[in-house]
Design a protein around this motif. Structure first.
Motif, PDB file in Angstrom:
ATOM      1  N   MET A   1       0.852  -1.170   0.000  1.00 12.51           N
ATOM      2  CA  MET A   1       0.000   0.000   0.000  1.00 12.51           C
ATOM      3  C   MET A   1       0.901   1.237   0.000  1.00 12.51           C
ATOM      4  N   LYS A   2       0.551   2.224  -0.819  1.00 14.53           N
ATOM      5  CA  LYS A   2       1.317   3.464  -0.946  1.00 14.53           C
ATOM      6  C   LYS A   2       0.535   4.621  -0.325  1.00 14.53           C
ATOM      7  N   LYS A   3       1.258   5.653   0.038  1.00 16.17           N
ATOM      8  CA  LYS A   3       0.603   6.853   0.534  1.00 16.17           C
ATOM      9  C   LYS A   3       0.057   7.655  -0.642  1.00 16.17           C
ATOM     10  N   VAL A   4      -0.990   8.397  -0.378  1.00 16.52           N
ATOM     11  CA  VAL A   4      -1.615   9.258  -1.372  1.00 16.52           C
ATOM     12  C   VAL A   4      -1.486  10.698  -0.890  1.00 16.52           C
ATOM     13  N   LYS A   5      -1.016  11.558  -1.763  1.00 16.26           N
ATOM     14  CA  LYS A   5      -0.889  12.978  -1.449  1.00 16.26           C
ATOM     15  C   LYS A   5      -2.208  13.666  -1.797  1.00 16.26           C
ATOM     16  N   ILE A   6      -2.770  14.367  -0.821  1.00 19.34           N
ATOM     17  CA  ILE A   6      -4.015  15.102  -1.024  1.00 19.34           C
ATOM     18  C   ILE A   6      -3.710  16.592  -0.890  1.00 19.34           C
ATOM     19  N   THR A   7      -3.948  17.332  -1.958  1.00 22.53           N
ATOM     20  CA  THR A   7      -3.698  18.770  -1.965  1.00 22.53           C
ATOM     21  C   THR A   7      -5.025  19.505  -2.107  1.00 22.53           C
ATOM     22  N   ARG A  33      -7.646  25.157   3.766  1.00 21.36           N
ATOM     23  CA  ARG A  33      -7.207  26.304   2.982  1.00 21.36           C
ATOM     24  C   ARG A  33      -6.448  25.818   1.749  1.00 21.36           C
ATOM     25  N   GLU A  34      -6.507  26.605   0.697  1.00 20.88           N
ATOM     26  CA  GLU A  34      -5.837  26.257  -0.548  1.00 20.88           C
ATOM     27  C   GLU A  34      -4.349  26.051  -0.303  1.00 20.88           C
ATOM     28  N   GLY A  35      -3.820  24.985  -0.900  1.00 17.21           N
ATOM     29  CA  GLY A  35      -2.407  24.675  -0.768  1.00 17.21           C
ATOM     30  C   GLY A  35      -2.075  23.701   0.348  1.00 17.21           C
ATOM     31  N   GLN A  36      -3.013  23.442   1.259  1.00 16.33           N
ATOM     32  CA  GLN A  36      -2.747  22.466   2.318  1.00 16.33           C
ATOM     33  C   GLN A  36      -2.493  21.102   1.698  1.00 16.33           C
ATOM     34  N   VAL A  37      -1.597  20.339   2.321  1.00 11.78           N
ATOM     35  CA  VAL A  37      -1.253  19.008   1.834  1.00 11.78           C
ATOM     36  C   VAL A  37      -1.406  18.008   2.977  1.00 11.78           C
ATOM     37  N   PHE A  38      -2.015  16.887   2.649  1.00 15.95           N
ATOM     38  CA  PHE A  38      -2.203  15.788   3.591  1.00 15.95           C
ATOM     39  C   PHE A  38      -1.721  14.514   2.909  1.00 15.95           C
ATOM     40  N   TYR A  39      -1.351  13.509   3.711  1.00 14.66           N
ATOM     41  CA  TYR A  39      -0.990  12.193   3.176  1.00 14.66           C
ATOM     42  C   TYR A  39      -1.905  11.163   3.814  1.00 14.66           C
ATOM     43  N   ALA A  40      -2.427  10.267   2.971  1.00 20.94           N
ATOM     44  CA  ALA A  40      -3.401   9.288   3.447  1.00 20.94           C
ATOM     45  C   ALA A  40      -3.133   7.938   2.804  1.00 20.94           C
ATOM     46  N   ASP A  41      -3.807   6.932   3.320  1.00 23.87           N
ATOM     47  CA  ASP A  41      -3.839   5.604   2.728  1.00 23.87           C
ATOM     48  C   ASP A  41      -5.215   5.025   3.022  1.00 23.87           C
ATOM     49  N   TYR A  42      -5.336   4.280   4.097  1.00 22.39           N
ATOM     50  CA  TYR A  42      -6.624   3.695   4.470  1.00 22.39           C
ATOM     51  C   TYR A  42      -7.340   4.532   5.531  1.00 22.39           C
ATOM     52  N   CYS A  88     -15.478  17.819  -1.768  1.00 20.61           N
ATOM     53  CA  CYS A  88     -16.322  17.414  -0.648  1.00 20.61           C
ATOM     54  C   CYS A  88     -17.777  17.590  -1.068  1.00 20.61           C
ATOM     55  N   ASN A  89     -18.680  17.167  -0.221  1.00 28.38           N
ATOM     56  CA  ASN A  89     -20.092  17.180  -0.598  1.00 28.38           C
ATOM     57  C   ASN A  89     -20.863  18.377  -0.052  1.00 28.38           C
ATOM     58  N   ASP A  90     -20.180  19.442   0.333  1.00 27.30           N
ATOM     59  CA  ASP A  90     -20.857  20.655   0.780  1.00 27.30           C
ATOM     60  C   ASP A  90     -21.358  21.391  -0.454  1.00 27.30           C
ATOM     61  N   GLY A  91     -22.654  21.406  -0.653  1.00 30.10           N
ATOM     62  CA  GLY A  91     -23.232  22.000  -1.855  1.00 30.10           C
ATOM     63  C   GLY A  91     -23.114  23.505  -1.935  1.00 30.10           C
ATOM     64  N   LEU A  92     -22.920  24.173  -0.820  1.00 31.87           N
ATOM     65  CA  LEU A  92     -22.785  25.627  -0.827  1.00 31.87           C
ATOM     66  C   LEU A  92     -21.338  26.078  -0.933  1.00 31.87           C
ATOM     67  N   ARG A  93     -20.430  25.307  -0.335  1.00 28.97           N
ATOM     68  CA  ARG A  93     -19.021  25.727  -0.315  1.00 28.97           C
ATOM     69  C   ARG A  93     -18.073  24.530  -0.458  1.00 28.97           C
ATOM     70  N   PRO A  94     -18.147  23.857  -1.610  1.00 25.29           N
ATOM     71  CA  PRO A  94     -17.294  22.685  -1.801  1.00 25.29           C
ATOM     72  C   PRO A  94     -15.816  23.036  -1.865  1.00 25.29           C
ATOM     73  N   VAL A  95     -15.014  22.097  -1.392  1.00 22.96           N
ATOM     74  CA  VAL A  95     -13.562  22.189  -1.464  1.00 22.96           C
ATOM     75  C   VAL A  95     -13.115  21.177  -2.510  1.00 22.96           C
ATOM     76  N   ILE A  96     -12.201  21.608  -3.393  1.00 23.35           N
ATOM     77  CA  ILE A  96     -11.718  20.766  -4.475  1.00 23.35           C
ATOM     78  C   ILE A  96     -10.326  20.235  -4.102  1.00 23.35           C
ATOM     79  N   PHE A  97     -10.141  18.931  -4.273  1.00 26.67           N
ATOM     80  CA  PHE A  97      -8.898  18.262  -3.898  1.00 26.67           C
ATOM     81  C   PHE A  97      -8.252  17.591  -5.100  1.00 26.67           C
TER      82      PHE A  97
END
Length: 118
Positions: A1-7, A33-42, A88-97
């Motif tokens: 399993m590899k890590k996934v970068k989420i921006t 906030r725009e530009g934040q980075v997270f790393y995820a897997d499961y 995300c599923n916020d219909g008024l203020r979605p965040v794009i990743f």
């Protein structure tokens, strides 16, 4: 399993819908906030919005297990291998990743935690 970068690519606000349905003074997402980075897997990364995780986790899981070697959805969605663009599923203020497969191995934290005797 590899890590996934989420921006976090973009935080948005649909002004028309917010004016009609949102509370007074509603702004774009206050959690990310725009530009934040997270790393995820499961698992959801620390500090990542719970609701956003529910919307993107299946893509993170797929990328962490090798879906990044090809294109999602038979090549008729994203042209870059190993990338998914989700929101995300916020219909008024979605965040794009942007989710990207990485070569970094993920290690499960399976060390048992023992209670301390008192």
């Amino acid at each position: 399993m590899k890590k996934v970068k989420i921006t976090v690519l973009k935080t948005t606000l649909d002004r028309e819908l917010a004016d009609e349905y949102g509370v007074k003074g509603l702004t774009s997402c206050p959690m990310l906030r725009e530009g934040q980075v997270f790393y995820a897997d499961y698992a959801k990364p620390e500090g990542f919005c719970d609701e956003a995780w529910k919307a993107v986790y299946q893509y993170a899981f797929a990328l962490s297990h090798g879906a990044g070697e090809g294109l999602f959805y038979f090549g008729d969605w994203i042209r870059k291998p190993g990338v998914a663009i989700c929101s995300c599923n916020d219909g008024l203020r979605p965040v794009i990743f942007k989710l990207e497969a990485t070569d970094e191995e993920s290690r499960l934290n399976d060390t048992p935690v023992q209670k301390q005797e008192r």
